[in-house]
Motif scaffolding. Sequence first.
Motif, mmCIF file in Angstrom:
data_model
loop_
_atom_site.group_PDB
_atom_site.id
_atom_site.type_symbol
_atom_site.label_atom_id
_atom_site.label_comp_id
_atom_site.label_asym_id
_atom_site.label_seq_id
_atom_site.Cartn_x
_atom_site.Cartn_y
_atom_site.Cartn_z
ATOM 1 N N ARG A 65 0.961 13.276 1.292
ATOM 2 C CA ARG A 65 2.190 12.869 1.977
ATOM 3 C C ARG A 65 1.949 12.678 3.475
ATOM 4 N N LEU A 66 1.096 13.505 4.049
ATOM 5 C CA LEU A 66 0.814 13.385 5.475
ATOM 6 C C LEU A 66 0.199 12.022 5.814
ATOM 7 N N HIS A 67 -0.604 11.470 4.918
ATOM 8 C CA HIS A 67 -1.137 10.125 5.159
ATOM 9 C C HIS A 67 0.008 9.122 5.288
ATOM 10 N N LEU A 68 1.009 9.244 4.436
ATOM 11 C CA LEU A 68 2.157 8.338 4.516
ATOM 12 C C LEU A 68 2.925 8.529 5.819
ATOM 13 N N TYR A 69 3.053 9.753 6.281
ATOM 14 C CA TYR A 69 3.812 10.017 7.506
ATOM 15 C C TYR A 69 3.025 9.555 8.737
ATOM 16 N N ARG A 70 1.697 9.654 8.680
ATOM 17 C CA ARG A 70 0.902 9.118 9.784
ATOM 18 C C ARG A 70 1.014 7.600 9.835
ATOM 19 N N VAL A 71 1.015 6.958 8.670
ATOM 20 C CA VAL A 71 1.225 5.511 8.630
ATOM 21 C C VAL A 71 2.565 5.170 9.268
ATOM 22 N N LEU A 72 3.595 5.936 8.932
ATOM 23 C CA LEU A 72 4.932 5.656 9.455
ATOM 24 C C LEU A 72 4.973 5.797 10.974
ATOM 25 N N LEU A 73 4.458 6.890 11.508
ATOM 26 C CA LEU A 73 4.509 7.091 12.955
ATOM 27 C C LEU A 73 3.631 6.069 13.675
ATOM 28 N N ARG A 112 0.820 -1.210 0.000
ATOM 29 C CA ARG A 112 0.000 0.000 0.000
ATOM 30 C C ARG A 112 0.855 1.260 0.000
ATOM 31 N N VAL A 113 2.024 1.209 0.623
ATOM 32 C CA VAL A 113 2.844 2.420 0.684
ATOM 33 C C VAL A 113 3.879 2.490 -0.431
ATOM 34 N N ARG A 146 -6.827 3.410 9.384
ATOM 35 C CA ARG A 146 -7.542 4.519 8.747
ATOM 36 C C ARG A 146 -6.658 5.269 7.765
ATOM 37 N N GLU A 147 -5.412 5.524 8.162
ATOM 38 C CA GLU A 147 -4.528 6.273 7.279
ATOM 39 C C GLU A 147 -4.102 5.435 6.062
ATOM 40 N N LEU A 148 -3.940 4.144 6.253
ATOM 41 C CA LEU A 148 -3.676 3.287 5.091
ATOM 42 C C LEU A 148 -4.840 3.353 4.107
ATOM 43 N N GLY A 149 -6.058 3.406 4.650
ATOM 44 C CA GLY A 149 -7.229 3.469 3.793
ATOM 45 C C GLY A 149 -7.324 4.758 2.994
ATOM 46 N N GLU A 150 -6.617 5.804 3.448
ATOM 47 C CA GLU A 150 -6.659 7.090 2.747
ATOM 48 C C GLU A 150 -5.665 7.148 1.587
ATOM 49 N N LEU A 151 -4.768 6.182 1.502
ATOM 50 C CA LEU A 151 -3.755 6.236 0.432
ATOM 51 C C LEU A 151 -4.409 5.944 -0.914
ATOM 52 N N GLU A 169 -6.434 0.494 25.571
ATOM 53 C CA GLU A 169 -7.274 1.469 24.874
ATOM 54 C C GLU A 169 -6.440 2.344 23.946
ATOM 55 N N TRP A 170 -5.299 2.823 24.451
ATOM 56 C CA TRP A 170 -4.430 3.642 23.616
ATOM 57 C C TRP A 170 -3.887 2.835 22.439
ATOM 58 N N ASP A 171 -3.443 1.618 22.683
ATOM 59 C CA ASP A 171 -2.909 0.781 21.606
ATOM 60 C C ASP A 171 -3.960 0.555 20.525
ATOM 61 N N ALA A 172 -5.206 0.366 20.934
ATOM 62 C CA ALA A 172 -6.282 0.162 19.964
ATOM 63 C C ALA A 172 -6.512 1.423 19.129
ATOM 64 N N ARG A 173 -6.418 2.584 19.760
ATOM 65 C CA ARG A 173 -6.592 3.836 19.010
ATOM 66 C C ARG A 173 -5.474 4.009 17.980
ATOM 67 N N VAL A 174 -4.253 3.672 18.356
ATOM 68 C CA VAL A 174 -3.135 3.794 17.424
ATOM 69 C C VAL A 174 -3.298 2.807 16.266
ATOM 70 N N ALA A 175 -3.708 1.580 16.568
ATOM 71 C CA ALA A 175 -3.920 0.589 15.519
ATOM 72 C C ALA A 175 -5.020 1.043 14.557
ATOM 73 N N ASP A 176 -6.095 1.597 15.099
ATOM 74 C CA ASP A 176 -7.174 2.113 14.245
ATOM 75 C C ASP A 176 -6.682 3.266 13.382
ATOM 76 N N TRP A 177 -5.833 4.100 13.950
ATOM 77 C CA TRP A 177 -5.239 5.225 13.208
ATOM 78 C C TRP A 177 -4.430 4.698 12.028
ATOM 79 N N LEU A 178 -3.639 3.676 12.258
ATOM 80 C CA LEU A 178 -2.839 3.086 11.186
ATOM 81 C C LEU A 178 -3.731 2.559 10.073
#
Length: 322
Positions: free
Chosen positions: A278-286, A187-188, A317-322, A306-315
């Motif tokens: 590009r920000l989507h790619l950088y969010r995926v990276l972080l 994807r990246v 979601r941002e992959l889905g935006e690519l 709870e925090w780990d789940a939020r970060v995983a969801d963020w990853l």
Amino acid sequence: MQEPLSRAELDRVVGAAVGVPLHAVRRLTEGTFNTAYALTLGDGRELVLKVAPPPKTPLLGYEHDLLATEAMCLERFAGRVPVPDLVATGTTPGGRGFLLTSLLPGASWQSQAAAIGPDERAVLRHQVGRHVAAMHGVTGAAGFGHPAGPLAPSWPEAYRRIVDGLLADAERYAVALPVPAGELRDRVAGPAVALLGVVTTPVLVHFDLWDGNVFVDLTGPRPAVTGFIDAERALWADPAAELVSLALLGDIADDADFLAGYAEAGGPVVLDDATRARLHLYRVLLALVMVVEAVPRATAVPAHAEWDARVADWLVRELGEL
């Protein structure tokens, strides 16, 4: 991952580094990687000592000799933005690297968040914007990627190397990724080539400017940003990558005060379609860094679920935006 030094070890390290006896020690506990102390010397000086994890500690591929990266950043940022003064570097008798710096006034934004109202926040975020713009005046010519190297000749190649390294770490530590590694890599790969090639000048990017690494002083007549710490994740990269940790799990477009401060000191942040992509790619990276590091750092525990789940969801979601 953290392993404290004994008082006798601290006395030896500080005495050898600065030639002044150690008067008092206070353990600093906000970080999760290095072991850190606030020190008061016999001559009244206040310093911070950071000590790397012991040899053979499980690390990610890029995490070796991170204190050297931080020392380099302190030297390059000095005089441009408020950062601790670099006092000394070295190795403990036990083979652990250490970094000795001045102690910044104030305390982390995170630790004082309850006392920062909307008016104070506006003032402080404006200051953060100005400082980050000044920080991005530090450029390099040798290449892109982690300062410890090896550097890549282009930013797309460096990005791919970093992602590949993190996926190798995920496999080595049996990290349960929210997306299969092969799918994430695919994807990246294409977007990285197409989108990141416009970045041709390596800029020294802190890449970890969340509230825990921003120090502020609320005691004066006006709240003030007193400095930035923990530049261990720094990269020679696209300055737009900085905007991700500055708006962790969010969107920097919503931070008008930061953007106004940045524009004053460095010109406007142009959040056009190309930059947003590009920000989507950088969010995926972080997000990938944060997901993978939780296993060797032993923070993937129920208290952080709870925090780990939020970060995983963020990853995801941002992959889905690519």
